[in-house]
Design a protein around this motif. Structure first.
Motif, PDB file in Angstrom:
ATOM      1  N   GLY A 561       0.495  -1.079   0.011  1.00  0.00           N
ATOM      2  CA  GLY A 561       0.023  -0.077  -0.544  1.00  0.00           C
ATOM      3  C   GLY A 561       0.814   1.242  -0.289  1.00  0.00           C
ATOM      4  O   GLY A 561       0.133   2.606  -0.928  1.00  0.00           O
ATOM      5  N   ALA A 562       2.380   1.217   0.565  1.00  0.00           N
ATOM      6  CA  ALA A 562       3.403   2.138   0.965  1.00  0.00           C
ATOM      7  C   ALA A 562       3.532   2.128  -0.119  1.00  0.00           C
ATOM      8  O   ALA A 562       3.859   3.277  -0.728  1.00  0.00           O
ATOM      9  CB  ALA A 562       4.110   2.230   2.307  1.00  0.00           C
ATOM     10  N   VAL A 563       3.649   1.566  -1.387  1.00  0.00           N
ATOM     11  CA  VAL A 563       4.029   1.443  -2.504  1.00  0.00           C
ATOM     12  C   VAL A 563       3.240   2.155  -3.253  1.00  0.00           C
ATOM     13  O   VAL A 563       3.896   2.378  -4.225  1.00  0.00           O
ATOM     14  CB  VAL A 563       5.233   0.685  -2.472  1.00  0.00           C
ATOM     15  CG1 VAL A 563       6.234   0.755  -4.239  1.00  0.00           C
ATOM     16  CG2 VAL A 563       6.512   0.632  -1.616  1.00  0.00           C
ATOM     17  N   LEU A 564       2.849   1.424  -3.668  1.00  0.00           N
ATOM     18  CA  LEU A 564       1.518   1.369  -4.637  1.00  0.00           C
ATOM     19  C   LEU A 564       0.280   2.171  -4.399  1.00  0.00           C
ATOM     20  O   LEU A 564      -0.363   1.973  -5.623  1.00  0.00           O
ATOM     21  CB  LEU A 564       1.401  -0.552  -5.283  1.00  0.00           C
ATOM     22  CG  LEU A 564       2.593  -1.021  -5.518  1.00  0.00           C
ATOM     23  CD1 LEU A 564       1.590  -2.503  -5.800  1.00  0.00           C
ATOM     24  CD2 LEU A 564       2.934  -0.983  -6.845  1.00  0.00           C
ATOM     25  N   GLY A 565       0.004   2.324  -3.200  1.00  0.00           N
ATOM     26  CA  GLY A 565      -1.269   3.043  -3.020  1.00  0.00           C
ATOM     27  C   GLY A 565      -2.590   1.527  -3.648  1.00  0.00           C
ATOM     28  O   GLY A 565      -3.031   0.600  -2.752  1.00  0.00           O
ATOM     29  N   GLY A 566      -3.596   1.773  -4.469  1.00  0.00           N
ATOM     30  CA  GLY A 566      -4.581   0.958  -4.544  1.00  0.00           C
ATOM     31  C   GLY A 566      -4.191   0.614  -6.249  1.00  0.00           C
ATOM     32  O   GLY A 566      -4.809  -0.278  -6.462  1.00  0.00           O
ATOM     33  N   GLU A 567      -2.762   0.702  -6.846  1.00  0.00           N
ATOM     34  CA  GLU A 567      -2.263   0.178  -8.204  1.00  0.00           C
ATOM     35  C   GLU A 567      -2.961  -1.274  -8.084  1.00  0.00           C
ATOM     36  O   GLU A 567      -2.382  -1.764  -7.093  1.00  0.00           O
ATOM     37  CB  GLU A 567      -1.628   0.803  -8.116  1.00  0.00           C
ATOM     38  CG  GLU A 567      -0.873   0.627  -9.165  1.00  0.00           C
ATOM     39  CD  GLU A 567       0.726   1.144 -10.502  1.00  0.00           C
ATOM     40  OE1 GLU A 567       0.885   0.223 -11.011  1.00  0.00           O
ATOM     41  OE2 GLU A 567       1.290   1.825  -9.210  1.00  0.00           O
ATOM     42  N   SER A 568      -3.218  -1.673  -9.211  1.00  0.00           N
ATOM     43  CA  SER A 568      -3.193  -3.304  -9.370  1.00  0.00           C
ATOM     44  C   SER A 568      -3.609  -3.880  -8.801  1.00  0.00           C
ATOM     45  O   SER A 568      -3.051  -4.529  -7.822  1.00  0.00           O
ATOM     46  CB  SER A 568      -2.056  -3.294 -10.523  1.00  0.00           C
ATOM     47  OG  SER A 568      -1.959  -2.642 -11.176  1.00  0.00           O
ATOM     48  N   ALA A 580       5.577  -3.381  -7.088  1.00  0.00           N
ATOM     49  CA  ALA A 580       5.612  -3.191  -6.493  1.00  0.00           C
ATOM     50  C   ALA A 580       7.816  -2.951  -5.403  1.00  0.00           C
ATOM     51  O   ALA A 580       7.851  -1.353  -6.194  1.00  0.00           O
ATOM     52  CB  ALA A 580       5.754  -3.443  -4.431  1.00  0.00           C
ATOM     53  N   ILE A 581       8.181  -3.882  -6.675  1.00  0.00           N
ATOM     54  CA  ILE A 581      10.034  -4.344  -6.495  1.00  0.00           C
ATOM     55  C   ILE A 581       9.880  -3.008  -7.903  1.00  0.00           C
ATOM     56  O   ILE A 581      11.291  -2.046  -7.300  1.00  0.00           O
ATOM     57  CB  ILE A 581      10.234  -4.706  -6.055  1.00  0.00           C
ATOM     58  CG1 ILE A 581      10.279  -6.194  -4.846  1.00  0.00           C
ATOM     59  CG2 ILE A 581      11.859  -5.360  -7.045  1.00  0.00           C
ATOM     60  CD1 ILE A 581      10.703  -6.869  -4.945  1.00  0.00           C
ATOM     61  N   LEU A 582       9.121  -3.253  -8.787  1.00  0.00           N
ATOM     62  CA  LEU A 582       9.551  -1.823 -10.281  1.00  0.00           C
ATOM     63  C   LEU A 582       9.256  -1.089  -9.964  1.00  0.00           C
ATOM     64  O   LEU A 582       9.873   0.259  -9.605  1.00  0.00           O
ATOM     65  CB  LEU A 582       9.091  -2.287 -11.340  1.00  0.00           C
ATOM     66  CG  LEU A 582       9.533  -3.873 -11.436  1.00  0.00           C
ATOM     67  CD1 LEU A 582       8.529  -4.222 -12.442  1.00  0.00           C
ATOM     68  CD2 LEU A 582      10.366  -4.095 -10.990  1.00  0.00           C
ATOM     69  N   ARG A 583       8.177  -0.121  -9.140  1.00  0.00           N
ATOM     70  CA  ARG A 583       7.305   0.717  -7.991  1.00  0.00           C
ATOM     71  C   ARG A 583       9.064   1.713  -7.394  1.00  0.00           C
ATOM     72  O   ARG A 583       8.986   2.852  -8.284  1.00  0.00           O
ATOM     73  CB  ARG A 583       6.777   0.825  -8.140  1.00  0.00           C
ATOM     74  CG  ARG A 583       5.229   0.960  -9.008  1.00  0.00           C
ATOM     75  CD  ARG A 583       4.988   2.201  -9.751  1.00  0.00           C
ATOM     76  NE  ARG A 583       4.271   1.970 -10.545  1.00  0.00           N
ATOM     77  CZ  ARG A 583       3.857   3.288 -11.714  1.00  0.00           C
ATOM     78  NH1 ARG A 583       4.401   4.366 -11.978  1.00  0.00           N
ATOM     79  NH2 ARG A 583       2.738   3.215 -11.770  1.00  0.00           N
TER      80      ARG A 583
END
Length: 795
Positions: A561-568, A580-583
């Motif tokens: 959640g901290a990295v992606l928010g609500g993405e995918s 998440a690792i890519l972001r």
């Protein structure tokens, strides 16, 4: 199996290979070597050789003898090493051949290939993966050297049974035999079905050897030991460690040495630290503790933990250590200074470091792409085979430490060994597509002819109850071919088949078919007018089939959640972990919870991004390829979207890019404008500034001129104008696109020097015409360049 007996046991090296006596680190061959040498040295060059012999029995000398035979005849030898780490060791070991005037060249993915050196080399050293790549590209000038190989030595041919790598070795050898028909010398630790390997390689009985345990230089006593399993995996590691120390302790106290294999590099360090304290607590005497000269040498170690550990006779060894540190550890272990050594399985496949006692503490390991997996039976047997020091021990003692539920399985492995199986069936569609893409297979009959060159076909004939019979094999191949046709990888017309662009790209980038189809589908969006955006690119890569087995622990999921928010949020946890690792990588800040697997996942993702970029160039548009290239650069370097163009400059990586961006220099144009003085002010040394400025000047530098575009045009009128793009830097492939009110008028891709494109100005039923020229570089992480002109339409 038949052997020849021209040589007596203990024959002198200079009697067999007088010109190469200095290439061997000993003066006489042992019993196993003496029995196999006639087939290798005196046999027909057309006769392939297969040798199965216990670990540490001297197979390396047979490899070297085969190489000497090839060099003597003026030929080129290829040595296939099972691990990349071992290719570098061979380069160092085989300086002995260099001193005799022969050149050794190591070809790995981590080094820039010099084709001229490869062509001149007398001995090539490669991994199966690199040889696979070279044989696929054999018709290019860069890799044409591979067709000049006269003899191929396969070290540890039982790698055929490896889950991921076995099929690669199998198809590579089959392909190499078709390309240049080299003599094959295949060496292996003890395997049950050496006859199957000999049948596959057409090795005659007189050149096929299965040396049993009686040929081990030191007899081996092996056992399976269990431990008290608990609910905490971390605590279980220490329970197994204490069990290993229980087994090794008596041998250490008696002046012997113990080698303990663990699952990971980090485990070698932690286990050595704990074992050092535990040995002291158990009051086990270590002879090196009072060796002042040895302690003085230990101060030169680069690794702090290792430096503190070895003085108490406890060391660790893994591929991540500095070379000098590894060399010292190996030398000290051979000399008996280190009595307890912790290592990953790499050591079992490479350096000859036997110990009186070998214990396998971990039979499971964490794979970033697969989660927790069992260590392969091949690795287990290879590690156990390191027990027993020739010339020092009367016996070797080897132990597998495992949970009670696994004990019977490992006891059967120790008692019966393991037959070598083919893994090709698991990836048949991928490898058949590659052969079609290479032009090896161009009609339906060729498909079966190719299959008959594989170990898979031989093993199926040998064990039909475990594999498909001949008729079923044909059905399997037919359905696999149909899968390729239906997926658009292959075109079929009657009996003839040929690769499509999709099939070629899939083979070129070693993609699984499902992943290639997803990449192709993403590119096809542009045909529907849907733009490819950053989120779609990252999701498609993170959802690649190759990442399907990635697992996500609870603590890792909490960081998503901290990295992606609500993405995918609909992605599976493992694939969302990849995302998440890519972001995080693009932002240059990877949370601690994700760092353990981040490096491996990012390296694989970069390969997929490079593939997707090529897909976009072929099936989408240059601007889409440029977007993927910029994402690729951000994942690799962790730079912002505004400053990503800096890493296109030779000599600028993440560190210098961040330094320049902090001073407001965010692209090559800024660097050129700043000059040496400005770059020095930004924190670079004058020498570095000069080199970077020179590199920046070689990148595209565009100027755009519109000619004949009016400010206004009457409704119903029309005129022709043009736009000229000039590039003052080096010519690079560029996609040029002219649109009017968002509708494409002209698009083309070319090496950019000076280009003029027509612009039609037509007064229609709109109030304003907005013309835009866009320039995107598909191979460079430079931001696209655009320029606009607006024309008023008068009623």
């Amino acid at each position: 199996m038949a052997g020849r007996t021209e040589y007596e046991t203990g024959v002198a090296v200079d009697a067999v290979l007088p010109e190469f006596a200095d290439a061997f680190p000993f003066e006489t061959f042992n019993r196993m070597q003496s029995e196999a040498l006639p087939a290798i040295v005196d046999g027909d060059d057309n006769d392939n050789v297969v040798v199965s012999a216990p670990t540490a029995s001297g197979k390396t000398a047979l490899a070297e003898a085969a190489i000497c035979r090839t060099l003597e005849a003026g030929g080129t030898a290829l040595f296939l090493a099972p691990l990349r780490a071992l290719t570098n060791e061979k380069e160092s070991e085989w300086e002995r051949f260099e001193s005799l005037g022969y050149s050794v060249y190591v070809v790995t993915g981590e080094r820039e290939l010099t084709p001229s050196r490869a062509e001149r080399a007398d001995i090539l050293v490669m991994t199966p993966e690199k040889a696979d790549s070279a044989t696929r590209k054999h018709d290019s000038p860069r890799y044409s050297f591979i067709t000049d190989v006269d003899c191929c030595v396969i070290d540890e041919v039982h790698l055929l049974d490896s889950d991921r790598r076995g099929a690669v070795l199998e198809v590579t050898i089959s392909r190499l035999r078709r390309l240049c028909a080299p003599r094959i010398v295949a060496l292996s630790a003890t395997m049950q079905n050496v006859d199957d390997v000999a049948e596959w390689l057409d090795a005659p009985p007189a050149c096929t050897f299965a040396f049993g345990d009686s040929y081990r230089p030191v007899p081996l006593s092996a056992s399976v030991e269990t431990y008290a399993h608990g609910d905490n995996a971390f605590a279980d590691k220490y329970r197994r460690l204490y069990r290993a120390l229980d087994l090794a302790g008596p041998h250490i106290e008696d002046g012997g040495q113990a080698l303990v294999f663990v699952a990971s590099r980090q485990d070698t360090v932690r286990a050595a630290e704990k074992a050092r304290d535990e040995l002291a607590e158990r009051d086990i005497e270590i002879s090196s503790r009072g060796d002042y000269e040895y302690h003085t040498e230990a101060r030169e170690l680069e690794n702090d933990t290792l430096r503190q550990s070895v003085v108490d006779g406890v060391g660790f060894h893994h591929a991540g250590l500095a070379k000098d540190d590894k060399d010292r550890v190996e030398a000290w272990f051979k000399a008996g200074k280190i009595q307890l050594l912790f290592s990953t399985s790499t050591l079992a496949w490479g350096v000859n470091l036997p110990a009186r006692c070998v214990a396998i503490r971990d039979t499971k390991l964490h794979d970033p792409l697969e989660g927790e997996v069992d260590m392969s039976p091949l690795d287990i047997l290879q590690m156990l085979g390191r027990a027993g020091r020739p010339g020092y021990d009367d016996a070797g003692y080897a132990h597998v430490i495992c949970d009670g539920s696994d004990a019977d399985r490992y006891r059967r492995l120790l008692a019966d060994g393991k037959p070598i199986e083919s893994r090709l069936a698991e990836e048949l569609d991928t490898h058949l597509n590659a052969e079609i893409a290479l032009g090896v297979v161009d009609d339906i009959e060729d498909v079966m002819a190719w299959l008959e060159t594989t170990f898979y076909y031989t093993r199926a004939a040998s064990a039909p109850d475990q594999y498909d019979d001949s008729a079923s094999l044909r059905d399997r191949v037919s359905s696999t071919l149909q899968r390729l046709v239906d997926g658009g990888f292959v075109d079929q017309s009657g009996l003839e088949i040929e690769p499509t662009a999709l099939g070629r790209l899939t083979s070129q980038f070693y993609l699984r078919l499902d992943t290639a189809e997803a990449f192709h589908a993403l590119c096809e969006r542009t045909n529907d007018g849907t733009a490819i955006d950053e989120a779609a690119v990252l999701r498609t890569v993170a959802d690649a089939t190759e990442f399907d087995s990635v697992s996500a622990r609870r603590d890792e999921r909490e960081t998503f959640g901290a990295v992606l928010g609500g993405e995918s949020e609909d992605l599976d946890p493992g694939n969302r972990k990849v995302l998440a690792i890519l972001r995080a990588g693009m932002a240059g800040t990877t949370p601690a919870e994700l760092q353990s697997d981040a490096w491996v996942i990012r390296r694989n993702a970069l390969r997929f991004l490079a593939a997707l970029r090529a897909f976009c160039e072929r099936f989408a548009a240059p601007r889409d390829a440029n977007l993927v290239r910029r994402i690729e650069a951000r994942v690799e370097h962790g730079v912002s979207s505004e400053a990503v163009g800096l890493v296109a400059i030779g000599g600028v990586g993440s560190g210098r890019a961040h330094k320049l961006a902090r001073e407001g220099l965010t692209d090559p144009a800024d660097v050129r404008a700043a000059g040496v003085e400005g770059l020095v002010s930004a924190g670079l040394s004058e020498g570095v500034a000069e080199r970077i400025l020179e590199q920046a000047r070689e990148l595209p530098a565009l100027s755009i001129e519109w000619d004949g575009v009016p400010d206004a045009i009457g409704a119903g009128e029309n005129t022709m104008a043009e736009v000229t793009v000039r590039n003052d830097g080096d010519g690079d492939p560029a996609g040029l696109r002219v649109t009017v009110n968002g509708v494409e008028m002209t698009a083309e891709t070319r090496y950019l020097g000076e280009t003029t494109l027509p612009v039609g100005v037509f007064g229609g039923d709109v109030e304003e015409l907005t013309y835009e020229l866009g320039v995107a570089f598909p191979e460079l992480p430079l931001l696209p360049v655009s320029d606009r002109r607006t024309v008023r339409v008068d009623p």
